[in-house]
Scaffold this active site. Structure first.
Site, PDB file in Angstrom:
ATOM      1  N   TYR A 102     -18.705  33.131  -1.402  1.00  0.00           N
ATOM      2  CA  TYR A 102     -19.563  32.268  -0.386  1.00  0.00           C
ATOM      3  C   TYR A 102     -20.643  33.087  -0.042  1.00  0.00           C
ATOM      4  CZ  TYR A 102     -16.898  28.295   1.916  1.00  0.00           C
ATOM      5  OH  TYR A 102     -16.430  27.228   2.280  1.00  0.00           O
TER       6      TYR A 102
ATOM      7  N   ARG B 102     -27.240  20.056 -12.309  1.00  0.00           N
ATOM      8  CA  ARG B 102     -27.093  19.266 -11.202  1.00  0.00           C
ATOM      9  C   ARG B 102     -27.205  19.959  -9.893  1.00  0.00           C
ATOM     10  NH1 ARG B 102     -25.041  14.259 -12.443  1.00  0.00           N
ATOM     11  NH2 ARG B 102     -26.020  13.774 -10.628  1.00  0.00           N
TER      12      ARG B 102
ATOM     13  N   GLU C 263     -23.191  31.955   2.764  1.00  0.00           N
ATOM     14  CA  GLU C 263     -24.046  31.369   3.979  1.00  0.00           C
ATOM     15  C   GLU C 263     -25.044  32.245   4.487  1.00  0.00           C
ATOM     16  OE1 GLU C 263     -20.465  30.791   4.244  1.00  0.00           O
ATOM     17  OE2 GLU C 263     -20.247  29.105   5.308  1.00  0.00           O
TER      18      GLU C 263
ATOM     19  N   ASP D 234     -41.621  13.842  -3.527  1.00  0.00           N
ATOM     20  CA  ASP D 234     -40.296  13.909  -4.093  1.00  0.00           C
ATOM     21  C   ASP D 234     -40.508  13.906  -5.568  1.00  0.00           C
ATOM     22  OD1 ASP D 234     -37.544  13.474  -5.378  1.00  0.00           O
ATOM     23  OD2 ASP D 234     -37.065  11.882  -3.913  1.00  0.00           O
TER      24      ASP D 234
ATOM     25  N   LYS E  15     -32.310  16.390 -14.529  1.00  0.00           N
ATOM     26  CA  LYS E  15     -33.507  15.430 -15.012  1.00  0.00           C
ATOM     27  C   LYS E  15     -34.482  16.027 -15.779  1.00  0.00           C
ATOM     28  CE  LYS E  15     -33.098  12.229 -11.002  1.00  0.00           C
ATOM     29  NZ  LYS E  15     -32.849  12.916  -9.667  1.00  0.00           N
TER      30      LYS E  15
ATOM     31  N   THR F  78     -34.712  17.308  -7.881  1.00  0.00           N
ATOM     32  CA  THR F  78     -33.330  17.580  -8.311  1.00  0.00           C
ATOM     33  C   THR F  78     -33.842  18.662  -9.297  1.00  0.00           C
ATOM     34  OG1 THR F  78     -33.702  15.900  -9.810  1.00  0.00           O
ATOM     35  CG2 THR F  78     -32.032  15.680  -8.006  1.00  0.00           C
TER      36      THR F  78
HETATM   37  N1  DSN Z   1     -29.717   8.770  -9.384  1.00  0.00           N
HETATM   38  C1  DSN Z   1     -30.821   9.137  -9.753  1.00  0.00           C
HETATM   39  C2  DSN Z   1     -31.686   8.462 -10.815  1.00  0.00           C
HETATM   40  O1  DSN Z   1     -30.931   7.958 -11.782  1.00  0.00           O
HETATM   41  O2  DSN Z   1     -32.690   7.984 -10.692  1.00  0.00           O
HETATM   42  C3  DSN Z   1     -31.813   9.129  -8.586  1.00  0.00           C
HETATM   43  O3  DSN Z   1     -31.267  10.021  -7.650  1.00  0.00           O
END
Ligand code: DSN
Length: 434
Positions: A54, A237, A56, A201, A231, A228
């Site tokens: 933890y 993640r 925080e 974003d 990707k 994120t």
């Molecule tokens: N779920 C993601 C996507 O597939 O684009 C975006 O959050």
């Protein structure tokens, strides 16, 4: 296959699911544009002892003892993120992209404030104020759109007009279903004209920006960038918020000014929105950012674009309509219902059967339901990690369209599936990328 020895001994039920997923990933091609394969180093960090802790608070200012190594690893992640994207501050604690966006909203906005973001059916994301989200009840989201879905050009005149009329506190650039690059320069200028914060974003294109093949919103006056870390960035993640401004003690509430955005963001994430950060994920983020700083990541990012272009050409030659007329990034949105008479849901299912994973997707102003829309969305980050090049990417696009055309003929689908499996055998998922 990973060994998973302890799981195997202890829990046969869960082991079976891991085994199944590993085979699925190994023997099939991943074309969901928001997915990727992480390195073994990233996976090791994600499954490491840091999951026990933890933490925080922030490095040097925690609410629990025993933080020597969590502080070190969080600082490594922060410094690497700042270097990668050229900003003053990075908060690496958001548990995902939704949390990152919500944290950014809470840092700057008051309930009832207006946000100008991309229309959702034109490529915007749920967390940009879709009516089903709680954020849409707290803030007033207004929209900009593509001028023409056939070219993908954004209607920047309309954006300026709406911004002048609605006086948003924030203008949001970003998308999950748009296949071109946004003009951050114009968006940054409009934000300045109306006194709004410019937020990007970049979740989908973070790896393209890190690899230098897409523009960086920070270079065009943007004050906040969320992402994120999976990707195209090819990490675990998770989420992250970056900003420009003065980094100060997050324990003290600062005045609400643009310069204080870093501290406003830290306080919005913790204690405003989240509890303990997932330090195992923080360690995995640090490793992934280290990989993205490696020169080979530039080659990877450039190849993602080349592979998408190779697929685009096949779609164009076979007269399948692509939204925005094609792609300048890692993804393609194809109107399979309009061009081939196949609803998106059926297309996704047919392709699953031949070992190609992608997702059904609404297209601009779709008249069909989101659960069975007109389009499919596909992308090249994961196949590029497997080292497929333009020729193989084009072949995959051919096979996809063959499968959709011949979907009633099981023997044809079987032979396509065999070819996909052979391709996967030739291009295994690598363990290491640097
Ligand atoms: N779920 C993601 C996507 O597939 O684009 C975006 O959050």
């Amino acid at each position: 296959m990973d060994s998973y020895d302890h799981i195997k001994k202890q829990d046969a039920e869960v082991f079976a699911t891991l085994e199944g997923e590993e085979t699925r990933e190994r023997e099939g091609l991943e074309l969901i544009p928001s997915e990727n394969y992480v390195s073994k180093a990233v996976r090791e960090a994600n499954g490491s002892v840091f999951t026990n802790k933890y933490s925080e608070g922030y490095p040097g200012k925690r609410y629990y003892g025993g933080q020597t190594y969590t502080d070190q690893v969080e600082l490594i992640a922060i410094e690497r993120a700042k270097k990668l994207f050229g900003c003053d501050h990075a908060n690496v604690q958001p548990l995902g992209g939704a949390n990152a966006n919500i944290g950014a909203y809470f840092a700057w906005l008051e309930p009832g404030d207006t946000v100008l973001g991309m229309d959702l059916s034109h490529g915007g994301h749920l967390t940009h104020g879709h009516p089903v989200t709680y954020m849409s009840k707290l803030f007033n989201f207004v929209r900009y759109k593509m001028k023409d879905p056939e070219t993908g050009e954004i209607d920047y005149d309309e954006m300026r007009e709406v911004a002048k009329r609605e006086k948003p506190k924030m203008i949001l650039a970003g998308y999950s279903g748009y296949s071109r690059e946004l003009d951050y320069k114009i968006i940054g200028e409009i934000a300045k004209e109306v006194g709004a914060v410019a937020m990007a974003d970049m979740a989908h294109v973070a790896g393209l920006i890190a690899g230098g093949v897409h523009k960086n919103p920070f270079d065009y006056g943007f004050q906040i960038v969320t992402t994120t870390t999976h990707k195209t960035l090819r990490g675990p993640r998770g989420g992250m918020i970056m900003s420009k401004g003065i980094v100060s003690n997050p324990m003290k509430a600062p005045e609400k000014t643009i310069e204080n955005l870093p501290t406003l963001i830290d306080r919005a994430v913790f204690p405003g929105l989240q509890g303990g950060p997932h330090m195992n994920t923080t360690a995995a983020k640090a490793i992934a950012f280290g990989e993205a700083l490696h020169p080979s990541f530039k080659t990877y990012a450039a190849q993602i674009l080349k592979n998408a272009k190779a697929m685009e050409e096949v779609f164009r030659n076979r007269e399948v309509r692509m939204l925005a007329g094609g792609t300048s990034n890692h993804l393609i949105l194809a109107d399979v219902f309009g061009s081939l008479g196949i609803p998106g849901k059926e297309a996704e299912e047919v392709l699953d059967r031949v070992g190609i994973t992608l997702n059904k997707n609404s297209i601009a102003d779709d008249t069909r339901s989101p659960f069975n829309p007109s389009g499919i969305r596909l992308g090249t980050p994961a196949i590029t990690t497997r080292k497929l090049m333009e020729a193989e990417s084009a072949r995959v696009a051919e096979l996809m369209l063959d499968a959709l055309r011949d979907r009633a003929d099981q023997s044809k689908l079987d032979s396509i599936h065999v070819e996909i499996k052979e391709l996967c055998g030739k291009f295994p998922i690598p363990d290491s990328f640097v």
